[in-house]
Design an enzyme around this catalytic site. Structure first.
Site, PDB file in Angstrom:
ATOM      1  N   VAL A 237     116.339 -31.431  78.137  1.00  0.00           N
ATOM      2  CA  VAL A 237     115.706 -30.358  78.893  1.00  0.00           C
ATOM      3  C   VAL A 237     116.193 -28.996  78.412  1.00  0.00           C
ATOM      4  O   VAL A 237     115.398 -28.118  78.074  1.00  0.00           O
ATOM      5  CB  VAL A 237     115.968 -30.543  80.409  1.00  0.00           C
ATOM      6  CG1 VAL A 237     115.576 -29.303  81.191  1.00  0.00           C
ATOM      7  CG2 VAL A 237     115.188 -31.739  80.915  1.00  0.00           C
ATOM      8  N   GLY A 238     117.534 -28.817  78.379  1.00  0.00           N
ATOM      9  CA  GLY A 238     118.091 -27.511  78.012  1.00  0.00           C
ATOM     10  C   GLY A 238     117.610 -27.040  76.651  1.00  0.00           C
ATOM     11  O   GLY A 238     117.180 -25.877  76.508  1.00  0.00           O
TER      12      GLY A 238
ATOM     13  N   ASP B 260     127.159 -26.260  75.297  1.00  0.00           N
ATOM     14  CA  ASP B 260     127.409 -27.647  75.686  1.00  0.00           C
ATOM     15  C   ASP B 260     128.872 -27.987  75.392  1.00  0.00           C
ATOM     16  O   ASP B 260     129.463 -27.442  74.452  1.00  0.00           O
ATOM     17  CB  ASP B 260     126.486 -28.596  74.902  1.00  0.00           C
ATOM     18  CG  ASP B 260     126.273 -29.927  75.607  1.00  0.00           C
ATOM     19  OD1 ASP B 260     125.145 -30.177  76.056  1.00  0.00           O
ATOM     20  OD2 ASP B 260     127.248 -30.713  75.722  1.00  0.00           O
TER      21      ASP B 260
ATOM     22  N   PRO C  58     123.433 -38.005  86.799  1.00  0.00           N
ATOM     23  CA  PRO C  58     123.155 -39.448  86.818  1.00  0.00           C
ATOM     24  C   PRO C  58     123.335 -40.063  88.206  1.00  0.00           C
ATOM     25  O   PRO C  58     123.763 -39.381  89.138  1.00  0.00           O
ATOM     26  CB  PRO C  58     124.213 -40.001  85.860  1.00  0.00           C
ATOM     27  CG  PRO C  58     125.316 -39.025  85.867  1.00  0.00           C
ATOM     28  CD  PRO C  58     124.713 -37.686  86.149  1.00  0.00           C
TER      29      PRO C  58
ATOM     30  N   CYS D  73     114.611 -40.381  84.212  1.00  0.00           N
ATOM     31  CA  CYS D  73     114.398 -39.710  85.506  1.00  0.00           C
ATOM     32  C   CYS D  73     113.831 -40.572  86.629  1.00  0.00           C
ATOM     33  O   CYS D  73     114.331 -40.506  87.754  1.00  0.00           O
ATOM     34  CB  CYS D  73     113.480 -38.520  85.299  1.00  0.00           C
ATOM     35  SG  CYS D  73     114.201 -37.270  84.235  1.00  0.00           S
TER      36      CYS D  73
ATOM     37  N   PHE E 188     111.709 -45.562  75.354  1.00  0.00           N
ATOM     38  CA  PHE E 188     111.028 -45.836  76.631  1.00  0.00           C
ATOM     39  C   PHE E 188     109.562 -45.442  76.594  1.00  0.00           C
ATOM     40  O   PHE E 188     108.772 -45.864  77.428  1.00  0.00           O
ATOM     41  CB  PHE E 188     111.775 -45.175  77.804  1.00  0.00           C
ATOM     42  CG  PHE E 188     111.463 -43.728  78.060  1.00  0.00           C
ATOM     43  CD1 PHE E 188     110.477 -43.369  78.969  1.00  0.00           C
ATOM     44  CD2 PHE E 188     112.155 -42.717  77.423  1.00  0.00           C
ATOM     45  CE1 PHE E 188     110.189 -42.032  79.221  1.00  0.00           C
ATOM     46  CE2 PHE E 188     111.886 -41.381  77.668  1.00  0.00           C
ATOM     47  CZ  PHE E 188     110.892 -41.038  78.567  1.00  0.00           C
TER      48      PHE E 188
END
Ligand code: NAI
Length: 481
Positions: A12-13, A33, A89, A272, A334
């Site tokens: 996302v970032g 980070d 998480p 998510c 995924f």
């Protein structure tokens, strides 16, 4: 010049900040980070995440008004607006384990902001967080404030992996929640001004803090529920001879329902959906709403059922045992167009087949061997803690799992093929060649409904496609549990 800092250079970032830098040349954007390795990758030609179009955006702005740095404190102290996009998480231990969001990373980011800030800041929740997190963050910041004013905003991210750049370029909406005080409204306006550089203002929705926080959880719950609904139908289709694609199309033409997100599959994955629904369930339980909690829990149960059903179908079709048989796994991510494997259904399917002693040969165009091996030896929920904070474990699955670099190699001498990600390149494979090199009878289990079933059957394959009328061979096999 407005200075923005984003804590967390992840899926996302990285892309969201790259887009802000691209569209707001007058804004200086630093993405920071704690993982030096990740920052080094963002500063290289080989970005740490695969996302179509991302590299081109980063290349245009990097070193001009977009910077990636591991010097977290420096950039936080200099910024006017701080986005926090760290992992949230599911908790693995203690109160709420297996359901509640683990806010450890968020809290440590907030404490660090309080420590290093020397001027007023707008702190933006970009991570998906439980409702009322802003209240807790406010307390941490203001108790350590040294007279500095902090305004907290909720600005959840709705991008989807695989289409992140087009989602960010042309979002359905941007949501900003803030306090309904004069300072709160001013902060909302400041963030709105950033997005308004490229997003039409009627698509920038402003709400109170709690509505924004809850809307993100609710949006993911609704999306996942849609998949579980169509997957539940797929089981009924197989039992009755209906075709789930025809049913989806028929109901999706109702404008109240709509055609998107209606494909039956082996189940949803990604970092998510499951995490956010579990979090929603926990919040409902904490607020004394067990009926509401149970309603949403069912979405996850159906998803688990779909993965188990798929494994059972594979095993029962192949004479009730896959012991010692080579099974080719095509796709591990995924979904297509991402290398992300967090909560991918492939993990549960592979573990299920390994449980029945299959030998697996796995190919995914974007997922490296090391990642697949790590995923298959990891405990549930451990995946969303940064890799550098995870214990390294010896790998018990290495014996039965091989990761290869093309689909033909994966399928050579295999008894069956499981298609677990809808990569476009799988549609273009030479299945006659694949069939010739497989053990007979040769099976295809299409977990994404992307294969041309008739063509495969003509070649000689026994084909299972989720929610489609069953191959006569499969009808004769024992019922799936
Ligand atoms: P990610 O795991 O890719 O990135 C998070 C980064 O934060 C990691 O690189 C980690 O090293 C860093 N980090 C953790 N604690 C830190 C600290 N104290 N200081 C500096 N860096 C720190 O996670 P991702 O996927 O970007 O998700 C972030 C948040 O966004 C989560 O809350 C997620 O639910 C939410 N979200 C994710 C979406 C997705 O598609 N991945 C979409 C929408 C929301």
């Amino acid at each position: 010049m407005v200075k923005i800092c984003c804590i967390g250079a992840g899926y996302v970032g990285g892309p969201t900040m790259a887009m802000i830098a691209l569209k707001c040349p007058k804004v200086e954007v630093a993405v920071v980070d704690i993982s030096v390795q990740r920052i080094n990758a963002w500063n290289s030609d080989s970005l740490p995440i695969y996302e179509p179009g991302l590299y081109e955006v980063v290349k245009q702005c990097r070193g001009i008004n977009l910077f990636f740095s591991a010097d977290v404190e420096k950039h936080v102290s200099e910024a006017d607006i701080i986005f926090v996009s760290v992992n949230t998480p599911t908790k693995t231990r203690g109160l709420g384990a297996g359901k509640a969001a683990d806010l450890t990373y968020w809290e440590s980011a907030a404490r660090m902001i309080a420590d290093v800030a020397k001027s007023n800041k707008i702190v933006v929740e970009k991570s998906t967080v439980p409702v009322k997190t802003a209240e807790a963050i406010e307390k941490i910041l203001t108790h350590n404030a040294k007279g500095i004013n902090f305004q907290i905003l909720s600005n959840p991210e709705f991008l989807a992996e695989g289409t992140a750049i087009s989602d960010l370029l042309n979002p359905d909406r941007v949501l900003i929640g803030g306090r309904e005080t004069p300072e709160g409204k001013k902060a909302v306006q400041a963030l709105k001004d950033v997005y308004a550089q490229w997003v039409p203002t009627d698509r920038i929705l402003c709400t109170n803090l709690w509505s924004a926080e809850l809307s993100k959880l609710a949006a993911n719950a609704f999306l996942a529920q849609r998949i579980s609904s169509v997957n539940a139908m797929s089981a009924l289709c197989e039992a009755t001879g209906a075709d789930v694609s025809q049913v989806s199309h028929a109901i999706g033409t109702d404008s109240r329902i709509g055609p998107k997100f209606m494909n039956a599959s082996v189940g949803f994955g990604g970092s998510c959906f499951q995490k956010d629904i579990l979090n929603l369930v926990y919040i409902c339980e904490c607020n004394g709403l067990p009926e509401v909690a149970n309603y949403w829990k069912q979405v996850i149960k159906v998803n688990d059922y779909q993965k188990t059903r798929f494994v059972n179908r594979v095993v029962s079709s192949m004479f009730n045992t896959v012991s010692g048989k080579k099974i080719a796994i095509l796709g591990f991510a995924f979904k297509k167009d991402t290398g992300d494997t967090r909560e991918t259904p492939a993990i549960d399917v592979c573990k299920g087949l390994l449980g029945d002693k299959a030998r697996l040969s796995i190919f995914d165009p974007q997922v490296p061997e090391e990642q697949i091996m790590r995923d298959l030896s990891m405990n549930k929920f451990d995946w969303d803690h940064p890799v550098h904070l995870q214990p390294t474990s010896s790998n018990p699955v290495q014996q039965e799992v091989g990761v290869v670099f093309d689909a033909y190699e994966a399928t050579k001498d295999a008894h069956g093929i499981c298609v677990l990600t809808e990569w476009d390149e799988f549609r273009k494979l030479d299945f006659q060649k694949i069939y010739n090199n497989m053990q007979k009878p040769a099976f295809v289990f299409d977990g994404r409904n992307i294969m041309d079933v008739e063509k495969l059957r003509e070649i000689g394959f026994i084909v299972y496609s989720i929610g489609k009328p069953l191959d006569p061979w499969l009808k004769d096999m024992p019922a799936v549990a």
